[in-house]
Design a protein around this motif. Structure first.
Motif, mmCIF file in Angstrom:
data_model
loop_
_atom_site.group_PDB
_atom_site.id
_atom_site.type_symbol
_atom_site.label_atom_id
_atom_site.label_comp_id
_atom_site.label_asym_id
_atom_site.label_seq_id
_atom_site.Cartn_x
_atom_site.Cartn_y
_atom_site.Cartn_z
ATOM 1 N N GLY A 71 -8.612 -34.680 -80.974
ATOM 2 C CA GLY A 71 -10.044 -34.902 -81.097
ATOM 3 C C GLY A 71 -10.479 -36.298 -80.711
ATOM 4 O O GLY A 71 -9.896 -36.937 -79.844
ATOM 5 N N ASP A 72 -11.482 -36.789 -81.413
ATOM 6 C CA ASP A 72 -12.187 -38.023 -81.073
ATOM 7 C C ASP A 72 -11.491 -39.257 -81.641
ATOM 8 O O ASP A 72 -11.535 -39.504 -82.849
ATOM 9 N N LEU A 73 -10.857 -40.025 -80.768
ATOM 10 C CA LEU A 73 -10.128 -41.218 -81.195
ATOM 11 C C LEU A 73 -11.070 -42.260 -81.792
ATOM 12 O O LEU A 73 -10.735 -42.928 -82.764
ATOM 13 N N GLU A 74 -12.262 -42.399 -81.226
ATOM 14 C CA GLU A 74 -13.195 -43.403 -81.738
ATOM 15 C C GLU A 74 -13.604 -43.103 -83.176
ATOM 16 O O GLU A 74 -13.676 -44.013 -84.014
ATOM 17 N N SER A 75 -13.847 -41.850 -83.503
ATOM 18 C CA SER A 75 -14.191 -41.487 -84.886
ATOM 19 C C SER A 75 -13.031 -41.780 -85.827
ATOM 20 O O SER A 75 -13.222 -42.253 -86.955
ATOM 21 N N TYR A 76 -11.813 -41.516 -85.367
ATOM 22 C CA TYR A 76 -10.630 -41.787 -86.181
ATOM 23 C C TYR A 76 -10.480 -43.293 -86.404
ATOM 24 O O TYR A 76 -10.203 -43.740 -87.520
ATOM 25 N N SER A 96 -8.917 -53.191 -81.609
ATOM 26 C CA SER A 96 -9.969 -52.335 -81.071
ATOM 27 C C SER A 96 -9.302 -51.281 -80.185
ATOM 28 O O SER A 96 -8.103 -51.337 -79.928
ATOM 29 N N ILE A 97 -10.069 -50.340 -79.711
ATOM 30 C CA ILE A 97 -9.535 -49.290 -78.842
ATOM 31 C C ILE A 97 -9.309 -49.865 -77.448
ATOM 32 O O ILE A 97 -10.177 -50.547 -76.899
ATOM 33 N N GLN A 98 -8.129 -49.609 -76.915
ATOM 34 C CA GLN A 98 -7.771 -50.018 -75.553
ATOM 35 C C GLN A 98 -7.895 -48.801 -74.645
ATOM 36 O O GLN A 98 -7.432 -47.716 -75.009
ATOM 37 N N HIS A 99 -8.496 -48.991 -73.496
ATOM 38 C CA HIS A 99 -8.679 -47.895 -72.536
ATOM 39 C C HIS A 99 -7.658 -48.076 -71.415
ATOM 40 O O HIS A 99 -7.619 -49.126 -70.774
ATOM 41 N N ASN A 100 -6.823 -47.061 -71.222
ATOM 42 C CA ASN A 100 -5.746 -47.099 -70.240
ATOM 43 C C ASN A 100 -5.916 -45.966 -69.231
ATOM 44 O O ASN A 100 -6.700 -45.046 -69.461
ATOM 45 N N ASP A 101 -5.165 -46.016 -68.142
ATOM 46 C CA ASP A 101 -5.211 -44.947 -67.145
ATOM 47 C C ASP A 101 -4.777 -43.605 -67.722
ATOM 48 O O ASP A 101 -5.277 -42.560 -67.325
ATOM 49 N N TRP A 102 -3.833 -43.620 -68.641
ATOM 50 C CA TRP A 102 -3.269 -42.400 -69.202
ATOM 51 C C TRP A 102 -4.036 -41.870 -70.408
ATOM 52 O O TRP A 102 -3.885 -40.734 -70.814
ATOM 53 N N PHE A 118 -2.050 -45.415 -82.278
ATOM 54 C CA PHE A 118 -2.809 -44.186 -82.460
ATOM 55 C C PHE A 118 -3.468 -43.907 -81.119
ATOM 56 O O PHE A 118 -4.236 -44.745 -80.629
ATOM 57 N N GLY A 119 -3.157 -42.773 -80.508
ATOM 58 C CA GLY A 119 -3.634 -42.571 -79.152
ATOM 59 C C GLY A 119 -4.075 -41.162 -78.842
ATOM 60 O O GLY A 119 -3.801 -40.206 -79.576
ATOM 61 N N PHE A 120 -4.751 -41.070 -77.726
ATOM 62 C CA PHE A 120 -5.278 -39.801 -77.202
ATOM 63 C C PHE A 120 -5.005 -39.778 -75.705
ATOM 64 O O PHE A 120 -5.430 -40.684 -74.989
ATOM 65 N N PHE A 121 -4.283 -38.765 -75.241
ATOM 66 C CA PHE A 121 -3.996 -38.645 -73.805
ATOM 67 C C PHE A 121 -5.137 -37.913 -73.113
ATOM 68 O O PHE A 121 -5.673 -36.955 -73.642
ATOM 69 N N ILE A 122 -5.482 -38.399 -71.896
ATOM 70 C CA ILE A 122 -6.517 -37.705 -71.123
ATOM 71 C C ILE A 122 -5.888 -36.929 -69.981
ATOM 72 O O ILE A 122 -4.753 -37.095 -69.641
#
Length: 122
Positions: A71-76, A96-102, A118-122
């Motif tokens: 789900g939503d990493l930002e909410s977590y 803070s949340i880091q935005h990566n290519d993966w 704590f991560g979320f794959f796109i």
């Protein structure tokens, strides 16, 4: 070969075992003692790890655990930020949340220096 695995659990150390158990409880994990110096910490079914009353600075400060979030990493991240862990537990840090290519991730150091991703794959 197919391995009939059911789960996998890592072991992490605690500088102050009582403080680390409390940290993970405040984080919303379920801490279940299994002996005088070890607990199994459940995040959800089949997602858990062992917390031990053992500390070796180089080991703890080089331990990393990646928890993939549904789900939503930002909410977590916001739900963890509002807990104020760095104010309650000396030595803890929340990035803070880091935005990566993966995908995206944020980091949380526990009181012993173990680094959570704590991560979320796109």
């Amino acid at each position: 070969m197919i391995h009939p695995a059911k789960s996998i659990r890592t072991f992490i150390g605690a500088k102050d075992y009582a403080e680390s158990r409390h940290f993970y409880e405040v984080l919303g994990f379920q801490v279940q003692p299994v002996s005088e110096n070890m607990s199994v910490v459940h995040i959800k079914e089949n997602v858990s790890f062992y917390l031990q009353d053992y500390y070796l600075k180089p080991w703890c400060e080089n331990s990393m655990i990646f928890l993939e979030i549904e789900g939503d990493l930002e909410s977590y991240w916001k739900a963890i930020k509002v807990l104020g862990l760095p104010d309650k537990f000396p030595g803890t840090k929340l990035s803070s949340i880091q935005h990566n290519d993966w995908g995206n991730e944020f980091f949380l150091h526990d009181p012993a220096g173990n680094l959570w991703h704590f991560g979320f794959f796109i």
